[in-house]
Design a protein around this motif. Structure first.
Motif, short mmCIF file in Angstrom:
data_model
loop_
_atom_site.label_atom_id
_atom_site.label_comp_id
_atom_site.label_asym_id
_atom_site.label_seq_id
_atom_site.Cartn_x
_atom_site.Cartn_y
_atom_site.Cartn_z
N GLN A 165 -7.18 -2.40 8.64
CA GLN A 165 -6.60 -3.65 8.17
C GLN A 165 -5.52 -4.09 9.17
O GLN A 165 -4.62 -3.34 9.50
CB GLN A 165 -5.97 -3.44 6.78
CG GLN A 165 -5.70 -4.70 6.01
CD GLN A 165 -6.95 -5.24 5.34
OE1 GLN A 165 -7.97 -4.56 5.33
NE2 GLN A 165 -6.88 -6.44 4.81
N GLY A 166 -5.64 -5.30 9.66
CA GLY A 166 -4.67 -5.80 10.61
C GLY A 166 -5.04 -5.52 12.06
O GLY A 166 -4.37 -6.01 12.97
N HIS A 179 -0.13 -4.13 4.00
CA HIS A 179 -1.57 -4.23 4.22
C HIS A 179 -2.06 -3.25 5.29
O HIS A 179 -3.22 -3.27 5.66
CB HIS A 179 -1.97 -5.66 4.60
CG HIS A 179 -1.54 -6.08 5.98
ND1 HIS A 179 -0.29 -6.56 6.24
CD2 HIS A 179 -2.21 -6.10 7.16
CE1 HIS A 179 -0.20 -6.87 7.53
NE2 HIS A 179 -1.35 -6.60 8.11
N HIS A 180 -1.18 -2.35 5.75
CA HIS A 180 -1.62 -1.33 6.71
C HIS A 180 -1.80 0.01 6.01
O HIS A 180 -2.88 0.32 5.52
CB HIS A 180 -0.63 -1.22 7.87
CG HIS A 180 -0.93 -2.19 8.98
ND1 HIS A 180 -0.69 -1.93 10.31
CD2 HIS A 180 -1.47 -3.42 8.96
CE1 HIS A 180 -1.07 -2.95 11.05
NE2 HIS A 180 -1.53 -3.87 10.25
N VAL A 181 -0.75 0.82 5.91
CA VAL A 181 -0.90 2.19 5.41
C VAL A 181 -1.32 2.27 3.94
O VAL A 181 -2.21 3.06 3.61
CB VAL A 181 0.40 2.99 5.64
CG1 VAL A 181 0.26 4.42 5.11
CG2 VAL A 181 0.73 3.03 7.13
N PRO A 182 -0.73 1.52 3.02
CA PRO A 182 -1.14 1.68 1.61
C PRO A 182 -2.55 1.17 1.31
O PRO A 182 -2.98 1.25 0.16
CB PRO A 182 -0.10 0.83 0.85
CG PRO A 182 1.01 0.59 1.80
CD PRO A 182 0.39 0.59 3.15
N CYS A 191 -11.59 2.55 1.12
CA CYS A 191 -10.65 2.69 2.23
C CYS A 191 -10.79 1.50 3.18
O CYS A 191 -11.87 1.25 3.71
CB CYS A 191 -10.91 3.99 2.99
SG CYS A 191 -10.66 5.48 1.99
N ASN A 192 -9.70 0.79 3.39
CA ASN A 192 -9.72 -0.36 4.30
C ASN A 192 -9.46 0.04 5.74
O ASN A 192 -9.77 -0.71 6.67
CB ASN A 192 -8.69 -1.39 3.87
CG ASN A 192 -8.99 -1.97 2.49
OD1 ASN A 192 -8.35 -1.61 1.52
ND2 ASN A 192 -9.97 -2.84 2.41
N THR A 249 -6.95 5.19 3.82
CA THR A 249 -7.51 5.51 5.13
C THR A 249 -8.58 6.58 5.01
O THR A 249 -8.41 7.55 4.26
CB THR A 249 -6.40 5.99 6.08
OG1 THR A 249 -5.39 4.97 6.18
CG2 THR A 249 -6.95 6.27 7.47
N LEU A 250 -9.65 6.42 5.75
CA LEU A 250 -10.71 7.41 5.85
C LEU A 250 -10.75 7.93 7.28
O LEU A 250 -10.89 7.15 8.23
CB LEU A 250 -12.06 6.80 5.47
CG LEU A 250 -13.29 7.71 5.57
CD1 LEU A 250 -13.19 8.85 4.55
CD2 LEU A 250 -14.58 6.92 5.35
#
Length: 613
Positions: free
Chosen positions: A592-593, A187-190, A547-548, A193-194
């Protein structure tokens, strides 16, 4: 008092009343000092906001309060515990006097030294209610006169839960709290990202830093470099803009290991001395005709004629049997999805020759000279080609439109991007097709140096195929890998506004659907996308929500900030206010996170950048 203080005179009255209850007896002639807490909540007013509370604290606690600080609010009477974050302040105000008191103003003007006892105040955003170590959505709010205690650094780290191994940098004002993403958590890198920031904000050095850390964490990193800025990241930084900052952080300049520079066919590169240069071409049969026609950006008439040439070339190719293996060709046709890939075994030269033939027929010519056809097209089959072109003319006439269509296809052919496997480049290096599954390896960094491809349309066509090929390869490799050794891949698209823009999004629905499909499928298979741009105002709004993770460096365009504000959650108003004035190398991290969003002093990359060094 600071002019940002809410409520004006009404607030002063409430504050003075509250301080009157809490202050020490007048005969002690000292500043107010409550119990062992760091502050107290005030009563609400008509100007109070949901999930926000005002806190006052004595003069001797002023040094403890900082922007972004976390605090525990022990609600009086009901026993609830809340977690809050400073989003405004700390501000100072004199006890029992308005900050604009004539006496205070006069003494300052006259240069007299008169500082009455004062207190501080902050606005806390309520992040949630704390229950059994968890933070949940608050259904109530702290009572007035509740004790407020600042969290210790260790408590803050635990509450933020933001100390990932992919280090972004320390929180501004809190060097002991390092903010980062976790390489082991999906739930972080995948989550995609913007990265946005205007020129000179530190975006490129951040991207370089992320490449290094992602590679060290075992990710395969593919960077689409449209300006040739990152082609020397295998070398240590030399710039006096970067090196002193690295030394101040206790870091040494160093190049990124295991890098490969991939250069299109005949294109020049900004680093011809790189130790691992590979020249590549793309396979035209891999590209969906719908994506190709959208990216080439012809008008409606030219797009119709491109598709007519494409379809006729497909039919003639199969009719003549100009394929290496007819049985494989037949099987590939049975499984072909024209929304995903191109026609099996069809080369760009086939489409160009067909367009030339139809243009000749429309112009009233009876034949086409074989010398104008291509070895990798329909040369040697001029008669069959003209016969196939005849029915196309009946559906699509107008010689001017056909000539423009031929120009579009010929321009793409001249780039040499497609179907050049087996030839050599200008540096005598062999040109090969991209074997995507073989490219993906843990810790490997692949830099696609696309600055030598002049046309944005041609460059975007290549980017589209790279996205498709890497996604398919990631799915294959992921499916075969054991559960504890799943491959992790990140694709970084620099100057993303040139690939998918707000202005062209409606004219390129297939391309954007491709991105959305890759984003959905990729996040479940450890494939993350990272879009970096200095012009976020040109990106479609859908990309913001796709992008989260958002890393926001300095931006000056007010409408763009407003658009981001509407799609990026968890960022306080005070941080949005700072965005226009952030110094180089600082960013708001909303990921995220990582909740709440944090203002972070970014760690710069240790490697060499073309536009900096």
């Amino acid at each position: 008092m600071n002019d940002s203080k809410p409520g004006g005179d009404a607030f002063d009255t409430v504050l003075d009343d509250a301080l009157g209850e809490l202050s020490v007896p007048p005969e002690r002639n000292g500043p107010w000092k409550p119990d062992d807490g760091d502050g107290r909540t005030l009563f609400d007013t008509s100007g109070s906001e949901d999930r926000s509370v005002l806190v006052v604290f004595p003069q001797d606690r002023f040094e403890k309060w900082r922007s972004q600080a976390l605090a525990r609010i022990e609600s009086r009477d009901d026993g609830r515990i809340y977690l809050g974050q400073v989003t405004r302040g700390p501000y100072a105000a004199p006890n029992g006097l308005p900050a604009t008191s004539p006496m205070l103003v006069a003494t300052q003007i006259e240069g007299s030294v008169f500082t009455p006892p004062y207190h501080g105040w902050v606005a806390l955003d309520i992040l949630g209610e704390m229950k059994e170590g968890q933070v949940s959505t608050p259904l109530s709010r702290p009572r007035p006169n509740s004790r407020v205690c600042l969290l210790t650094p260790d408590e803050t780290k635990k509450a933020l839960n933001c100390d990932g191994d992919i280090r972004l940098g320390p929180a501004v004002g809190y060097p002991e709290i390092v903010v980062g993403l976790r390489s082991a958590e999906k739930h972080h890198v995948p989550r995609h990202t913007l990265v946005v920031g205007t020129t000179g904000s530190g975006k490129s050095t951040l991207v370089a830093s992320l490449i290094e850390k992602l590679s060290a964490a075992g990710f395969c990193v593919l960077l689409i470099d449209v300006e040739g800025e990152y082609t020397m990241i295998d070398q240590a930084a030399e710039s006096q803009k970067i090196v002193p900052t690295l030394h101040a952080l206790g870091l040494k300049p160093a190049g990124i290991e295991n890098t490969f520079l991939l250069v299109p066919t005949d294109a020049p590169t900004t680093n011809p001395d790189h130790s691992h240069i590979r020249r590549f071409c793309l396979d035209f049969p891999a590209i969906s005709p719908h994506i190709a026609v959208e990216i080439l950006r012809g008008n409606e008439a030219q797009s119709d004629r491109f598709m007519a040439s494409y379809d006729a070339a497909c039919e003639l190719l199969t009719q003549l049997g100009l394929v290496e293996d007819k049985e494989l060709h037949r099987k590939a046709l049975a499984a072909w999805d024209d929304q995903e890939t191109g026609y099996p075994d069809l080369r760009l030269a086939h489409v160009l020759d067909m367009a030339e033939a139809v243009a000749a027929v429309v112009a009233g010519e009876d034949s086409i000279d074989d010398r104008y056809l291509h070895d990798d097209g329909f040369r040697g089959h001029a008669r069959e080609l003209m016969t196939k072109a005849g029915p196309v003319k009946k559906r699509h006439g107008n010689i001017a439109s056909w000539r423009k269509t031929v120009g579009l296809v010929a321009g793409l052919y001249r780039t040499g991007l497609f179907d050049r496997s087996g030839r050599t480049g200008p540096d005598d290096r062999p040109i090969t097709s991209l074997k995507y599954p073989d490219m993906l390896a843990p810790g490997r960094v692949l830099i696609f140096d696309m600055q030598g491809v002049d046309s944005p349309q041609h460059r975007n066509l290549a980017i589209s195929d790279l996205l498709r090929g890497v996604t398919e390869a990631q799915e294959q490799v992921y499916a075969k890998a054991p559960a504890d050794k799943k491959p992790k891949t990140v694709i970084i698209i620099e100057e993303a506004h040139e690939f998918v823009s707000l202005e062209r999004s409606k004219q390129m629905p297939t391309v954007f659907e491709q991105i959305q499909r890759i984003a959905r499928r990729g996040r479940k298979r450890w494939l993350g996308l990272m879009f970096a741009t200095q012009f976020p105002q040109h990106l479609p709004g859908e990309l913001f929500t796709l992008c989260n993770n958002r890393i926001l460096l300095r931006l000056s365009d007010e409408p763009t900030i407003s658009r981001l504000k509407n799609s990026v959650g968890g960022v306080s108003d005070s941080l949005w206010t700072r965005l226009k004035h952030l110094p180089t190398g600082q960013a708001i991290i909303s990921a995220q996170g990582i909740d709440p969003a944090m203002l972070v002093a970014l760690e710069p990359g240790r490697c060499k950048l073309q536009m900096v060094d």
